[in-house]
Write a protein that holds these residues in place. Structure first.
Motif, mmCIF file in Angstrom:
data_model
loop_
_atom_site.group_PDB
_atom_site.id
_atom_site.type_symbol
_atom_site.label_atom_id
_atom_site.label_comp_id
_atom_site.label_asym_id
_atom_site.label_seq_id
_atom_site.Cartn_x
_atom_site.Cartn_y
_atom_site.Cartn_z
ATOM 1 N N VAL A 26 -10.144 7.848 7.589
ATOM 2 C CA VAL A 26 -8.719 7.523 7.732
ATOM 3 C C VAL A 26 -8.384 6.280 6.913
ATOM 4 C CG1 VAL A 26 -6.890 6.893 9.352
ATOM 5 C CG2 VAL A 26 -8.625 8.569 10.018
ATOM 6 N N LYS A 27 -9.262 5.288 6.951
ATOM 7 C CA LYS A 27 -9.048 4.046 6.199
ATOM 8 C C LYS A 27 -8.953 4.310 4.699
ATOM 9 C CE LYS A 27 -12.311 1.772 4.711
ATOM 10 N NZ LYS A 27 -13.043 1.540 3.423
ATOM 11 N N VAL A 28 -9.877 5.118 4.177
ATOM 12 C CA VAL A 28 -9.888 5.427 2.743
ATOM 13 C C VAL A 28 -8.604 6.127 2.337
ATOM 14 C CG1 VAL A 28 -10.967 6.909 1.000
ATOM 15 C CG2 VAL A 28 -12.389 5.466 2.456
ATOM 16 N N ARG A 29 -8.132 7.055 3.151
ATOM 17 C CA ARG A 29 -6.919 7.802 2.804
ATOM 18 C C ARG A 29 -5.685 6.903 2.845
ATOM 19 N NH1 ARG A 29 -7.561 14.030 4.994
ATOM 20 N NH2 ARG A 29 -9.538 14.404 3.922
ATOM 21 N N THR A 213 -11.051 -6.647 2.826
ATOM 22 C CA THR A 213 -10.055 -5.576 2.750
ATOM 23 C C THR A 213 -9.209 -5.587 1.474
ATOM 24 O OG1 THR A 213 -9.955 -5.313 5.161
ATOM 25 C CG2 THR A 213 -8.060 -4.524 3.902
ATOM 26 N N PRO A 214 -8.680 -6.734 1.001
ATOM 27 C CA PRO A 214 -7.871 -6.684 -0.233
ATOM 28 C C PRO A 214 -8.605 -6.062 -1.416
ATOM 29 C CG PRO A 214 -7.547 -8.777 0.878
ATOM 30 C CD PRO A 214 -8.657 -8.084 1.609
ATOM 31 N N MET A 215 -9.839 -6.482 -1.655
ATOM 32 C CA MET A 215 -10.591 -5.903 -2.772
ATOM 33 C C MET A 215 -11.039 -4.483 -2.447
ATOM 34 S SD MET A 215 -11.354 -6.342 -5.864
ATOM 35 C CE MET A 215 -10.839 -8.062 -5.989
ATOM 36 N N ASP A 216 -11.179 -4.154 -1.170
ATOM 37 C CA ASP A 216 -11.539 -2.798 -0.760
ATOM 38 C C ASP A 216 -10.420 -1.832 -1.117
ATOM 39 O OD1 ASP A 216 -13.452 -1.051 0.611
ATOM 40 O OD2 ASP A 216 -11.944 -0.873 2.183
ATOM 41 N N VAL A 217 -9.182 -2.269 -0.969
ATOM 42 C CA VAL A 217 -8.026 -1.452 -1.345
ATOM 43 C C VAL A 217 -8.040 -1.178 -2.852
ATOM 44 C CG1 VAL A 217 -5.506 -1.380 -1.510
ATOM 45 C CG2 VAL A 217 -6.592 -2.273 0.564
ATOM 46 N N VAL A 218 -8.263 -2.229 -3.635
ATOM 47 C CA VAL A 218 -8.307 -2.091 -5.094
ATOM 48 C C VAL A 218 -9.439 -1.154 -5.496
ATOM 49 C CG1 VAL A 218 -8.639 -3.315 -7.276
ATOM 50 C CG2 VAL A 218 -7.301 -4.375 -5.439
ATOM 51 N N LYS A 219 -10.593 -1.332 -4.888
ATOM 52 C CA LYS A 219 -11.758 -0.488 -5.181
ATOM 53 C C LYS A 219 -11.447 0.983 -4.920
ATOM 54 C CE LYS A 219 -14.792 0.159 -2.060
ATOM 55 N NZ LYS A 219 -14.812 1.641 -1.928
ATOM 56 N N ALA A 220 -10.866 1.279 -3.766
ATOM 57 C CA ALA A 220 -10.577 2.661 -3.395
ATOM 58 C C ALA A 220 -9.591 3.294 -4.378
ATOM 59 C CB ALA A 220 -10.019 2.722 -1.975
ATOM 60 N N SER A 242 0.154 -2.216 -7.796
ATOM 61 C CA SER A 242 0.200 -2.053 -6.344
ATOM 62 C C SER A 242 1.135 -3.081 -5.706
ATOM 63 C CB SER A 242 -1.207 -2.194 -5.759
ATOM 64 O OG SER A 242 -2.071 -1.193 -6.261
ATOM 65 N N TYR A 243 1.048 -4.322 -6.177
ATOM 66 C CA TYR A 243 1.909 -5.383 -5.632
ATOM 67 C C TYR A 243 3.368 -5.123 -5.965
ATOM 68 C CZ TYR A 243 3.972 -9.988 -4.893
ATOM 69 O OH TYR A 243 4.772 -11.019 -4.477
ATOM 70 N N ARG A 244 3.641 -4.726 -7.216
ATOM 71 C CA ARG A 244 5.017 -4.486 -7.637
ATOM 72 C C ARG A 244 5.658 -3.350 -6.844
ATOM 73 N NH1 ARG A 244 4.121 -3.738 -12.709
ATOM 74 N NH2 ARG A 244 4.193 -1.455 -12.745
ATOM 75 N N GLU A 245 4.902 -2.308 -6.565
ATOM 76 C CA GLU A 245 5.470 -1.122 -5.918
ATOM 77 C C GLU A 245 5.457 -1.195 -4.387
ATOM 78 O OE1 GLU A 245 3.406 2.255 -7.429
ATOM 79 O OE2 GLU A 245 4.367 2.151 -9.410
ATOM 80 N N GLU A 246 4.484 -1.916 -3.803
ATOM 81 C CA GLU A 246 4.350 -1.888 -2.346
ATOM 82 C C GLU A 246 4.312 -3.260 -1.684
ATOM 83 O OE1 GLU A 246 1.438 1.191 -1.002
ATOM 84 O OE2 GLU A 246 1.106 1.442 -3.153
ATOM 85 N N GLY A 247 4.364 -4.323 -2.500
ATOM 86 C CA GLY A 247 4.375 -5.657 -1.928
ATOM 87 C C GLY A 247 2.985 -6.140 -1.542
ATOM 88 N N ALA A 248 2.931 -7.377 -1.043
ATOM 89 C CA ALA A 248 1.648 -7.995 -0.710
ATOM 90 C C ALA A 248 0.918 -7.266 0.420
ATOM 91 C CB ALA A 248 1.857 -9.462 -0.339
ATOM 92 N N ARG A 249 1.667 -6.621 1.284
ATOM 93 C CA ARG A 249 1.048 -5.962 2.432
ATOM 94 C C ARG A 249 0.127 -4.818 2.016
ATOM 95 N NH1 ARG A 249 5.695 -3.248 5.956
ATOM 96 N NH2 ARG A 249 3.838 -2.534 7.082
ATOM 97 N N PHE A 252 -3.605 -5.228 2.455
ATOM 98 C CA PHE A 252 -4.163 -5.282 3.803
ATOM 99 C C PHE A 252 -4.113 -3.922 4.485
ATOM 100 C CE2 PHE A 252 -2.890 -9.544 2.678
ATOM 101 C CZ PHE A 252 -4.014 -10.276 3.034
ATOM 102 N N LYS A 253 -3.863 -2.876 3.664
ATOM 103 C CA LYS A 253 -3.912 -1.521 4.208
ATOM 104 C C LYS A 253 -5.322 -1.223 4.711
ATOM 105 C CE LYS A 253 -0.327 1.292 2.031
ATOM 106 N NZ LYS A 253 -0.079 2.508 1.206
ATOM 107 N N GLY A 254 -5.402 -0.716 5.912
ATOM 108 C CA GLY A 254 -6.706 -0.381 6.462
ATOM 109 C C GLY A 254 -7.384 -1.533 7.173
ATOM 110 N N LEU A 255 -6.745 -2.731 7.211
ATOM 111 C CA LEU A 255 -7.389 -3.878 7.855
ATOM 112 C C LEU A 255 -7.623 -3.628 9.340
ATOM 113 C CD1 LEU A 255 -8.469 -6.741 7.922
ATOM 114 C CD2 LEU A 255 -6.114 -7.577 8.135
#
Length: 285
Positions: A26-29, A213-220, A242-249, A252-255
Motif C-alpha cells: 500500500v505504501k509503495v502504491r 520517507t522523503p527519499m523513499d518517495v523519490v526512490k519509488a 513532485s514538489y511543483r505538482e503536489e507540494g511539500a507534503r 511524506f506520502k506513506g509516512l
C-alpha cells in the motif's frame, strides 16, 4: 563468528518482511502513483480489483532474497562494531564500549554495503508491487528479463543513488535508537529481555522511517518511471516536479504507513536476530 552473524540476520530479515509486506505494498502504491486519495482508498481499490492477493504482490522475491540483504546489514554492522570497539559480541562490555559515533558509523557502513545487492532486488519488488494488472510482469524472473531487455544492466540499478542516499545515513540512525533504547530498558549487568528488545526494535524502525520517507518517495518514483510511470531525469528533477505538482507534503506520502509497519516489523526482526544470536552464542554464566 561472522557466519552466524550473517545467518541470524538472514532469518530475522525474512521473518520481519513477511509481517509487513501487505502494508508495504500500500505504501509503495501511494508513493509511486497519484490515483489514490489516501490509505483507505488505496486499500479498497486494491482489494476490489485484485483481492487479497494484491497486497502480497512481489513478496516471493524479497522473501527469498531478503536473507541476503539482511544478513549483509546485520553481519556488516556487528562486525564493524566489533572492529571499532575492539571487542566481540560475546563480550558483555561491548555495549558499554560502543559510543554513539561507533554505532552510527557501523550502521552507515552496513547501509552502504547492502545497497549494491539491494538495489536490483528492491527495484523488482517495487515494480511488482506497483503494477495493478498482470499484463507487464508475470513474476520476478520475467521482470528482471524485461528490465534487462528494455533498459540494459544499468536498468537494474534505477533509483540506486536515491536508495543509497536513503539507506547509508538511515542505517546509522537505525541502529542508534535501538542500542540506546535497549540499554535504557535493561538493568545494569543483565541481558536485555524480550520487552526491551521489542521496544528498541520498534523505536528503531519508526525513528528511521521518519527520516527516510522523503527519499523513499523519490526512490519509488524513479523506480517506477521505467515501468509506465512518469519519466524523470534524475533525483533533483523528480524532486522539483513532485514538489511543483503536489507540494511539500508529497515527500511524506506513506509516512504513516511506514511508521505503522516499522514498529512490528523491526520489533520482530530484532527479537529474532537477538534470539538466534543467543542460541549461537549463549551468554557466559
Amino acid at each position: 563468528m561472522p557466519f552466524w552473524e550473517f545467518l541470524a540476520g538472514s532469518i530475522s530479515g525474512a521473518v520481519g518482511l513477511a509481517v509487513g509486506h501487505p502494508v508495504d505494498t500500500v505504501k509503495v502504491r501511494l508513493q509511486a502513483q497519484s490515483v489514490y486519495k489516501g490509505i483507505f482508498h488505496c486499500i479498497a481499490k486494491t482489494h476490489a480489483k485484485e483481492g487479497l492477493h494484491g497486497f502480497f504482490k512481489g513478496m516471493a522475491f524479497p522473501v527469498l532474497t531478503t536473507g541476503i540483504t539482511n544478513s549483509i546489514v546485520f553481519g556488516c554492522y556487528s562486525n564493524a562494531l566489533d572492529y571499532l570497539t575492539q571487542s566481540q559480541r560475546s563480550d558483555r562490555n561491548r555495549g558499554k564500549s560502543a559510543s554513539a559515533a561507533h554505532v552510527f558509523t557501523a550502521g552507515c557502513f552496513s547501509g552502504l554495503v547492502q545497497v549494491f545487492v539491494c538495489a536490483p532486488i528492491d527495484l523488482v519488488k517495487v515494480r511488482l508491487q506497483g503494477q495493478t494488472t498482470a499484463d507487464r510482469y508475470r513474476g520476478p524472473i520475467h521482470c528482471i528479463a524485461t528490465i534487462l531487455k528494455e533498459e540494459g544492466p544499468r536498468g537494474l540499478f534505477r533509483g540506486g543513488l536515491a536508495l543509497a542516499l536513503r539507506d547509508v545515513p538511515c542505517y546509522g540512525l537505525y541502529f542508534l535508537p535501538y542500542e540506546v533504547t535497549r540499554k535504557a530498558l535493561t538493568e545494569s549487568g543483565k541481558e536485555p529481555g524480550t520487552f526491551a528488545i521489542l521496544m528498541a526494535g520498534g523505536m528503531a524502525g519508526v525513528s528511521t522511517w521518519a527520516f527516510a520517507t522523503p527519499m523513499d518517495v523519490v526512490k519509488a518514483r524513479l523506480q517506477m518511471s521505467g515501468a509506465g510511470g512518469r519519466e524523470y531525469n534524475g533525483i533533483l528533477h523528480c524532486m522539483r516536479v513532485s514538489y511543483r505538482e503536489e507540494g511539500a507534503r508529497v515527500f511524506f506520502k506513506g509516512l504513516l504507513l511506514n511508521s505503522l509497519r516499522a514498529f512490528p516489523v523491526n520489533a520482530v526482526t530484532f527479537l529474532s536476530y537477538e534470539s538466534l544470536m543467543r542460541l549461537f552464542f549463549p551468554p557466559a554464566t
